[in-house]
Scaffold this motif. Structure first.
Motif, PDB file in Angstrom:
ATOM      1  N   PRO A  87       3.547   7.904  22.006  1.00  0.00           N
ATOM      2  CA  PRO A  87       4.873   7.770  21.363  1.00  0.00           C
ATOM      3  C   PRO A  87       4.939   6.555  20.440  1.00  0.00           C
ATOM      4  N   GLY A  88       5.430   6.784  19.220  1.00  0.00           N
ATOM      5  CA  GLY A  88       5.624   5.701  18.262  1.00  0.00           C
ATOM      6  C   GLY A  88       4.408   5.320  17.449  1.00  0.00           C
ATOM      7  N   VAL A  89       3.251   5.953  17.706  1.00  0.00           N
ATOM      8  CA  VAL A  89       2.043   5.598  16.963  1.00  0.00           C
ATOM      9  C   VAL A  89       2.128   6.159  15.547  1.00  0.00           C
ATOM     10  N   ALA A  90       1.817   5.337  14.573  1.00  0.00           N
ATOM     11  CA  ALA A  90       1.822   5.755  13.167  1.00  0.00           C
ATOM     12  C   ALA A  90       0.839   4.872  12.404  1.00  0.00           C
ATOM     13  N   TRP A  91       0.539   5.277  11.186  1.00  0.00           N
ATOM     14  CA  TRP A  91      -0.316   4.451  10.334  1.00  0.00           C
ATOM     15  C   TRP A  91       0.503   3.276   9.818  1.00  0.00           C
ATOM     16  N   ARG A  92       0.019   2.073  10.086  1.00  0.00           N
ATOM     17  CA  ARG A  92       0.753   0.875   9.700  1.00  0.00           C
ATOM     18  C   ARG A  92      -0.189  -0.115   9.013  1.00  0.00           C
ATOM     19  N   ARG A  93       0.409  -0.995   8.250  1.00  0.00           N
ATOM     20  CA  ARG A  93      -0.376  -1.998   7.527  1.00  0.00           C
ATOM     21  C   ARG A  93      -0.982  -2.982   8.507  1.00  0.00           C
ATOM     22  N   ASP A  94      -2.245  -3.284   8.315  1.00  0.00           N
ATOM     23  CA  ASP A  94      -2.951  -4.232   9.159  1.00  0.00           C
ATOM     24  C   ASP A  94      -2.660  -5.652   8.672  1.00  0.00           C
ATOM     25  N   PRO A  95      -1.935  -6.472   9.449  1.00  0.00           N
ATOM     26  CA  PRO A  95      -1.614  -7.831   8.981  1.00  0.00           C
ATOM     27  C   PRO A  95      -2.836  -8.738   8.892  1.00  0.00           C
ATOM     28  N   LEU A  96      -3.943  -8.348   9.546  1.00  0.00           N
ATOM     29  CA  LEU A  96      -5.158  -9.156   9.500  1.00  0.00           C
ATOM     30  C   LEU A  96      -6.103  -8.722   8.386  1.00  0.00           C
ATOM     31  N   GLY A  97      -5.710  -7.739   7.607  1.00  0.00           N
ATOM     32  CA  GLY A  97      -6.537  -7.285   6.498  1.00  0.00           C
ATOM     33  C   GLY A  97      -6.549  -8.286   5.358  1.00  0.00           C
ATOM     34  N   PRO A  98      -7.500  -8.173   4.451  1.00  0.00           N
ATOM     35  CA  PRO A  98      -7.570  -9.121   3.322  1.00  0.00           C
ATOM     36  C   PRO A  98      -6.395  -8.945   2.374  1.00  0.00           C
ATOM     37  N   ALA A  99      -6.058 -10.025   1.686  1.00  0.00           N
ATOM     38  CA  ALA A  99      -4.903 -10.001   0.786  1.00  0.00           C
ATOM     39  C   ALA A  99      -5.123  -9.090  -0.408  1.00  0.00           C
ATOM     40  N   PHE A 100      -6.378  -8.874  -0.789  1.00  0.00           N
ATOM     41  CA  PHE A 100      -6.662  -8.084  -1.991  1.00  0.00           C
ATOM     42  C   PHE A 100      -6.775  -6.590  -1.697  1.00  0.00           C
ATOM     43  N   HIS A 101      -6.655  -6.196  -0.425  1.00  0.00           N
ATOM     44  CA  HIS A 101      -6.776  -4.778  -0.089  1.00  0.00           C
ATOM     45  C   HIS A 101      -5.937  -4.474   1.151  1.00  0.00           C
ATOM     46  N   THR A 102      -5.110  -3.442   1.074  1.00  0.00           N
ATOM     47  CA  THR A 102      -4.261  -3.066   2.199  1.00  0.00           C
ATOM     48  C   THR A 102      -5.005  -2.134   3.140  1.00  0.00           C
ATOM     49  N   ASN A 103      -5.222  -2.582   4.358  1.00  0.00           N
ATOM     50  CA  ASN A 103      -5.846  -1.756   5.379  1.00  0.00           C
ATOM     51  C   ASN A 103      -4.777  -1.117   6.257  1.00  0.00           C
TER      52      ASN A 103
END
Length: 271
Positions: A87-103
């Motif tokens: 429940p509640g799982v979705a694709w979300r932005r990784d806050p630990l990803g690099p600033a130049f690329h959204t993971n």
């Protein structure tokens, strides 16, 4: 049940690996016993987590001098998950990803309030006092009726982070009685919905853009009784203009962050 749950809490602090249920059981020395009751403790909701967090809130306020305000930080965080049927799982932005690329990662989203617990010499430790699941509303079907669209819009507004955060603020203030409360948040929570609807006896400190357009409230003389009353008065200086204005003197203040004290230069404009 109490002994089993206490064992899981202690194991969570001692675990060098991920705090999965199986790891908590093994660290607690119960690897060779039946695990059924441990899993049912979570799947059946047999533990009132809110009571534990309320205990942390009571301890924070009990150790604060009566004249000191209670400070709480608000932010959202994610818990990574591998399954798509949780429940509640979705694709979300990784806050630990690099600033130049959204993971993007599969995760649940939670809204968290943390209280500043004084540990001496002006420093503090942030302790969670509220941790609520804050999922986004599922996508509306393409063949939805007009009634379903209206209900979906209402549900979407109710699940917004700013709406959930405002409800959390009101709940915390209601538990603290007459104590002054200060909430601190980032730019995602510095918006009109929160600033204009703060509960009584509370203030909000939030991050905003340096070029944010701000306005003074309109004076009573600007309303002459005809037409719609004015909402905005004269334009106020932007944060960057206020910072660059040499006519307004600044002052040095000391703040505790990232494990040590820092010197900050601030400017205050009363009007």
């Amino acid at each position: 049940m109490t002994e089993r749950f206490n064992s899981h809490l202690i194991a969570a602090f001692l675990s060098p690996e991920r705090s999965t249920i199986s790891n908590l059981i093994c660290i607690g020395g119960r690897a060779e016993l039946d695990w059924t009751a441990d899993y049912r403790m979570y799947s059946k909701g047999r533990v009132n987590v809110d009571s534990l967090l309320d205990g942390a809130l009571e301890q924070i306020t009990a150790d604060l001098p009566p004249e000191h305000p209670a400070v709480f930080g608000v932010d959202d965080t994610i818990c990574r998950k591998s399954g798509t049927h949780i429940p509640g799982v979705a694709w979300r932005r990784d806050p630990l990803g690099p600033a130049f690329h959204t993971n993007l990662v599969k995760a649940q989203r939670f809204l968290m309030f943390s209280g500043a617990y004084p540990i001496g010499d002006g420093s503090a430790q942030m302790i969670p006092v509220m941790f609520d699941h804050a999922p986004t509303v599922s996508k509306l079907p393409s063949k939805a009726t007009d009634e379903e669209k209206v209900l979906w819009k209402i549900e979407q507004n109710a699940h917004k982070l700013s709406t959930r955060a405002l409800c959390g603020m009101k709940e915390i203030v209601s538990k603290l009685g007459d104590r002054k409360v200060i909430f601190v948040g980032d730019g995602g929570y510095t918006n009109g919905e929160i600033v204009q609807n703060l509960p009584d006896a509370s203030s909000y400190i939030g991050r905003t853009r340096k070029d944010a357009k701000l306005y003074y409230p309109p004076s009573p003389e600007e309303y002459h009784g005809n037409g719609r009353p004015k909402i905005y008065g004269d334009r106020a200086p932007t944060p960057h203009e206020l910072y660059s204005n040499s006519d307004i003197s600044g002052e040095e203040v000391t703040g505790y962050a990232t494990g040590r004290k820092h010197q900050f230069r601030i400017k205050v404009k009363d009007d």
